[in-house]
Design a protein around this motif. Structure first.
Motif, PDB file in Angstrom:
ATOM      1  N   GLN A   1       0.835  -1.200   0.000  1.00 13.37           N
ATOM      2  CA  GLN A   1       0.000   0.000   0.000  1.00 13.37           C
ATOM      3  C   GLN A   1       0.873   1.254   0.000  1.00 13.37           C
ATOM      4  O   GLN A   1       0.514   2.275  -0.560  1.00 13.37           O
ATOM      5  CB  GLN A   1      -0.913  -0.002   1.231  1.00 13.37           C
ATOM      6  CG  GLN A   1      -1.946  -1.127   1.248  1.00 13.37           C
ATOM      7  CD  GLN A   1      -1.396  -2.474   1.726  1.00 13.37           C
ATOM      8  OE1 GLN A   1      -0.197  -2.674   1.878  1.00 13.37           O
ATOM      9  NE2 GLN A   1      -2.294  -3.418   1.928  1.00 13.37           N
TER      10      GLN A   1
ATOM     11  N   GLY B   1      -2.264   7.992   5.517  1.00 17.09           N
ATOM     12  CA  GLY B   1      -2.441   7.020   4.433  1.00 17.09           C
ATOM     13  C   GLY B   1      -2.718   5.637   4.976  1.00 17.09           C
ATOM     14  O   GLY B   1      -2.210   5.263   6.041  1.00 17.09           O
TER      15      GLY B   1
ATOM     16  N   PHE C   1      -5.011   3.060   2.626  1.00 10.28           N
ATOM     17  CA  PHE C   1      -5.318   2.342   1.382  1.00 10.28           C
ATOM     18  C   PHE C   1      -5.722   0.898   1.644  1.00 10.28           C
ATOM     19  O   PHE C   1      -5.528   0.026   0.807  1.00 10.28           O
ATOM     20  CB  PHE C   1      -4.127   2.403   0.414  1.00 10.28           C
ATOM     21  CG  PHE C   1      -3.514   3.771   0.298  1.00 10.28           C
ATOM     22  CD1 PHE C   1      -4.193   4.791  -0.348  1.00 10.28           C
ATOM     23  CD2 PHE C   1      -2.286   4.056   0.888  1.00 10.28           C
ATOM     24  CE1 PHE C   1      -3.655   6.060  -0.431  1.00 10.28           C
ATOM     25  CE2 PHE C   1      -1.737   5.333   0.806  1.00 10.28           C
ATOM     26  CZ  PHE C   1      -2.421   6.333   0.147  1.00 10.28           C
TER      27      PHE C   1
ATOM     28  N   TYR D   1      -5.951  -3.822   0.036  1.00 15.21           N
ATOM     29  CA  TYR D   1      -5.322  -2.711  -0.676  1.00 15.21           C
ATOM     30  C   TYR D   1      -6.326  -2.234  -1.717  1.00 15.21           C
ATOM     31  O   TYR D   1      -6.589  -2.930  -2.674  1.00 15.21           O
ATOM     32  CB  TYR D   1      -4.014  -3.161  -1.320  1.00 15.21           C
ATOM     33  CG  TYR D   1      -3.252  -2.077  -2.089  1.00 15.21           C
ATOM     34  CD1 TYR D   1      -3.479  -0.720  -1.867  1.00 15.21           C
ATOM     35  CD2 TYR D   1      -2.281  -2.420  -3.026  1.00 15.21           C
ATOM     36  CE1 TYR D   1      -2.776   0.248  -2.557  1.00 15.21           C
ATOM     37  CE2 TYR D   1      -1.569  -1.456  -3.726  1.00 15.21           C
ATOM     38  CZ  TYR D   1      -1.825  -0.119  -3.488  1.00 15.21           C
ATOM     39  OH  TYR D   1      -1.126   0.849  -4.181  1.00 15.21           O
TER      40      TYR D   1
END
Ligand code: FES
Ligand code: FES
Lengths: 158, 762
Positions: B214, B268, B270, B378
């Motif tokens: 990711q 982040g 993902f 992901y």
């Protein structure tokens, strides 16, 4: 090994700290001074999240030792806005939605500021290569590049 | 169950939805103020560090922690013995399944270490240096076992076995012997043989993809603090504070209400921050030490022991008539799950042919364990892998039929009423609109030069809804605090506040959105499945309607008229039968709420249903350097159906970011293991994600086919953008070189080798 006493300047203010020989400038900023705006994404100089300037030069603070910064001038993201006035880059990043998660943002802003100080009218390619050391996984860089170019234009006309 | 199908506002009536205001957390994020996972410091806080297996596969015969524990400054040491074992039980967690027997073994190895980097012990000490020293004092006696990294080798009968008790499920009869194949899945529709018999042309290919990470820039990080009476606080970077609470409470044998989890700002995810790694370890260490413990993964640890998504073998066969009608489509997908079962094979199978209206489909999938880190979700987990194969074959069909690839897709595109091979009939979906927008886009007409090629691919993702709560607390001055329970990973506080302001009819600046901790709201499923703007948005709108109901009641009381004679419009309560009564604003009613009945809180606790699939079409132009094999992306256009773009800038941002990740997946990213099963590239220098100078601007076109199951028409948008890029780029490289590529990444050495082989044979 004993800790070292270091006197330096951070964002214009005199600062003193004790640091162990293995502590990086990033460790000192975060763990000793609690200036957590500089981020650690890799600790190996590959992501740029820890970008600061040292005597005006853009560096990865994870690659500088705390013990090296005595008597020097360090600028971090915490010093970028002046009073309640955001730097034009900061304003443009918000306006252009040039951040999603925002973890890369402090490093990108420091790097972009350092670019515009050297080159007030960069081309798109120049922006892209200058920022090539600052990883962003969220944005695809499009809005970052636009924000930097737009801030540069604003600063030139100011 | 909740099903909000009424659309209260028409597009033309939106005042805030569709505009691009500054995000409420923007200033915090550009000034360094925003606090992420590693940014919390508590008094008396210890540093936690993990000892990880140096072997890809080894039996753990014994662990001796006595010397480490005796080191001054070490406050706690833990191993698997500090966690109770848990029975095998699969629990759905959004797009993935979790099994606590595996989860407890993944966070801390028990009988065996199953991949390099697998946690075997952890320490908490007064400094990082002492913690690192303590790790070196822990003695682990390993019996090194043969390992298997490759998905095809792992399926062989004599492959080293990861789990002696794993028997393939969904096969008849039950296998006599255990294997690395956890399960088989199958989806079928129509008659595949009859479909191929009708085809004038058949294309059959096998594709290979590598695991990719990711690559969130913020490593996993947390601070845990457990007090002497067992009450616990956990601060962590996560896509779901409530999920972390569920998982950790289960792993530590705690009561859920004793654990309060606060989601930090998240750098982040993902999909990679939908699971736990260091969080239960920090809690266990803190419980032993009775001091706060901070744990932050290094980048090497992130690569070795978190994420990634599956690498896979994807076999696809499709047949079509001369005029471009696809008559049959078949695929066999082998996804590697890493050390524990649970690859995204199911969604991979379901997505494979979902963009197309097909009569005859068969997809078979296998979930396979290997000595690699357990995969995590992901972005559209599973979809990009199977759709890469399918979209490459569709491109080749178009080429062989001498049809424009968009034309071929339009001839076969799924639309409202199409029955998908995985079951449902689609409601309104926007694939045709994205294809038409692609065909009409100026990008599609730019002339190409030598060594340049253009690629097109479409992509599908389901999107999900699920359990969601939201609260709107009315302040005494008429301003509103919005509490949501889904971490804001890319601007959702902005879109949620916009929906609240729109529904209440007030200015956006009067709504302050915050993400609540697990004590602030009822259960919320995580930020994932592209569900936040859809589900939390639906909850916020429902909470606003709840608040409006109360505001009307208060106005009716003040005016001493019937409730039915009070409307709420444009931020004011109005007496419909008596225009002489001065309308009451939100602030008027807030000022007096103490006297008219007490505090006003709009609440919603829903299980959001009716998430609408989002479809996309991407166009990419590349140039391939015949001397070096390096591919440069020249132009990129991403077109996607968002249903309704609440804040278009952040919708575009999802499209651009997903495209960039997909370009990385297509061109550079891969895990490289040596013969010993050691990861050779656990850092951003050698695991090369796209940097700024690698990419062009990424043009976007938002198509809006409103989702009728959301009050404002919202679909999820976050995941679909990573589906088309791999095939789009691969098709472009194939067109530029005249060589059909079937393996990712299209790194310069691989492309150069193929160019040279073609030159030699020419
Ligand atoms: S943390 Fe310094 S470059 Fe990544
Ligand atoms: S905004 Fe998330 S890494 Fe750049």
């Amino acid at each position: 090994m004993a800790k070292q006493h270091v006197s330096t300047t951070v964002n214009g203010e005199p600062v003193e700290f004790l640091c162990a020989p293995e502590q990086t400038l990033l460790d000192v900023l975060r763990d000793e001074l609690h200036l957590t705006g500089s981020k650690e994404g890799c600790a190996t100089g590959d992501c740029g999240a820890c970008s600061v300037t040292l005597d005006g030069r853009l560096v990865c603070s994870c690659l500088v030792l705390g013990a090296e910064v005595g008597g020097r001038k360090i600028e971090t993201i915490e010093g970028m806005a002046k009073g309640d006035e955001l730097h034009p880059l900061q304003k443009k990043f918000i306006e252009h939605a040039a951040l999603q998660c925002g973890i890369c943002t402090p490093g990108v802003l420091i790097a972009a500021k350092s670019l515009l100080e050297r080159n007030p009218d960069p081309s798109e390619t120049e922006v892209r290569y200058w920022l090539a050391g600052n990883l962003c996984r969220c944005t695809g860089y499009d809005k970052i590049v636009r924000a930097v170019m737009d801030a540069a234009a604003d600063m030139r006309s100011a | 169950m909740n099903d909000m199908t009424t659309t209260s506002l028409q597009q033309s009536e939106f005042k805030i939805v569709g505009t691009r205001p500054a995000r409420p957390d923007g200033v915090d994020k550009v000034t360094g103020r925003a606090k992420f996972g590693a940014d919390l410091y508590l008094a008396n806080m210890l540093v936690g560090k993990v000892l990880r297996s140096p072997h890809a596969h080894a039996r753990i015969k014994s662990i001796d922690t006595a010397k480490a524990l005796a080191l001054p400054g070490v406050k706690a040491v833990i191993t698997a013995a500090d966690f109770g074992d848990l029975p095998s039980e699969f629990i759905p967690a959004g797009e993935m399944m979790v099994n606590f027997k595996d989860m407890t073994r993944n966070v801390m190895a028990r009988e065996k270490a199953l991949y390099e980097g697998h946690a075997v012990a952890a320490v908490a000490a007064t400094s990082e240096a002492i913690a690192n020293k303590a790790l070196k004092l822990i003695r682990v006696d390993y019996e090194v076992l043969p390992h298997v990294m490759d998905v095809v080798q792992a399926m062989e009968a004599d492959a080293p076995l990861l789990h002696e008790d794993m028997y393939t499920i969904n096969v008849e009869p039950r296998p006599a012997k255990p294997s690395n194949i956890a399960k088989r899945v199958e989806f079928a529709l129509g008659d595949i043989a009859a479909g191929f018999a009708k085809a004038d042309i058949v294309v059959e290919r096998e594709f290979t993809t590598q695991p990719v990470h990711q690559g969130y820039i913020e490593p996993h990080a947390c601070v845990a603090s457990v007090s002497e009476d067992g009450q616990a606080e956990l601060w962590c970077t996560t896509q779901g504070q409530f999920i972390v609470r569920s998982f950790c409470a289960k792993l530590l044998g705690m009561e859920v209400s004793k654990l309060r989890v606060t989601a930090s700002e998240i750098g982040g995810g993902f999909g990679g921050k939908t699971v736990v790694y260091v969080e239960p370890l920090a809690l266990a260490l803190s419980r032993k030490a009775c001091q706060p413990v901070k744990m932050v993964m290094s980048r090497v640890e992130v690569f070795q022991a978190s994420g990634p998504t599956s690498g896979a073998k994807v076999w696809v066969k499709m047949g079509a008539t001369r005029d471009g009608k696809i008559t049959a489509a078949e695929a066999v997908l082998k996804y590697q799950a890493g050390a524990f079962q649970g690859s995204p094979i199911q969604p991979g199978c379901m997505c494979a042919f979902a963009p197309y209206d097909l009569e005859n489909v068969k997809v078979v999938g296998f979930d396979i364990v290997t000595n690699r880190p357990k995969v995590a979700a992901y972005r559209a987990p599973g979809g990009p892998i199977s759709e890469y194969g399918v979209e490459s074959v569709v491109d080749e069909l178009a080429q062989k039929l001498k049809l424009d690839p968009i034309e071929l897709r339009l001839k076969n595109a799924a639309k409202e009423g199409t029955k998908a091979a995985y079951g449902p009939k689609f409601g309104p979906i926007g694939l045709v609109q994205t294809l038409e927008a692609a065909r009409a886009h100026p990008h599609y007409k730019v002339p190409l030069k030598a060594n340049q090629g253009r690629g097109v691919a479409s992509g599908f993702w389901f999107n999900i809804g699920g359990e969601t709560c939201a609260a709107l607390n009315l302040g005494e001055d008429g301003s509103v605090t919005l509490v949501a329970g889904t971490p804001d990973i890319g601007g959702s506080r902005a879109s949620l506040a916009m929906m609240a302001a729109e529904e209440l009819g007030i200015a956006l600046e009067h709504v302050r959105p915050v993400i609540g901790d697990t004590s602030a709201l009822g259960f919320n499923f995580l930020t994932g499945g592209s569900r936040v703007t859809f589900s939390s948005g639906m909850a916020v709108i429902e909470a606003a309607r709840d608040m409006i109901g109360q505001l009307r009641e208060r106005a009716a009381k003040i005016w001493e008229i019937d409730l039915k004679d009070v409307t709420w419009q444009g931020g004011y309560a109005r007496a419909v039968r008596d225009p002489a009564k001065k309308p009451l604003s939100l602030a008027d009613l807030a000022n007096t709420m103490g006297k008219t009945g007490g505090p006003i809180v709009g609440n919603a606790a829903i299980n959001a249903q009716g998430a609408g699939p989002s479809l996309a079409t991407h166009i990419v132009d590349v140039e391939v350097d015949p001397e070096t094999g390096k591919t440069t992306v020249l132009r990129y256009t991403a077109i996607q159906d968002a249903g309704r773009a609440i804040h278009p800038s952040y919708v575009e941002g999802q499209m651009q970011g997903g495209a960039a990740q997909g370009i990385g997946w297509a061109l550079n990213e891969e895990y490289i293991y040596d013969a010993k099963g050691h990861l050779a590239n656990p850092g951003f220098l050698d695991y090369r994600i796209p940097v700024c100078s690698d990419l062009p601007m990424i043009d976007t076109v938002i198509v809006e086919v409103p989702n009728p199951r959301h009050p404002y028409g919202v679909r999820g948008v976050g995941e679909t953008p990573i589906v088309p890029p791999m095939a789009a780029v691969s098709n472009a490289v194939s067109n530029a070189t005249g060589i059909r590529f079937t393996e990712l990444p299209l790194s310069p050495p691989r492309v150069l080798k193929a160019i040279e082989a073609k030159g030699a044979s020419a």
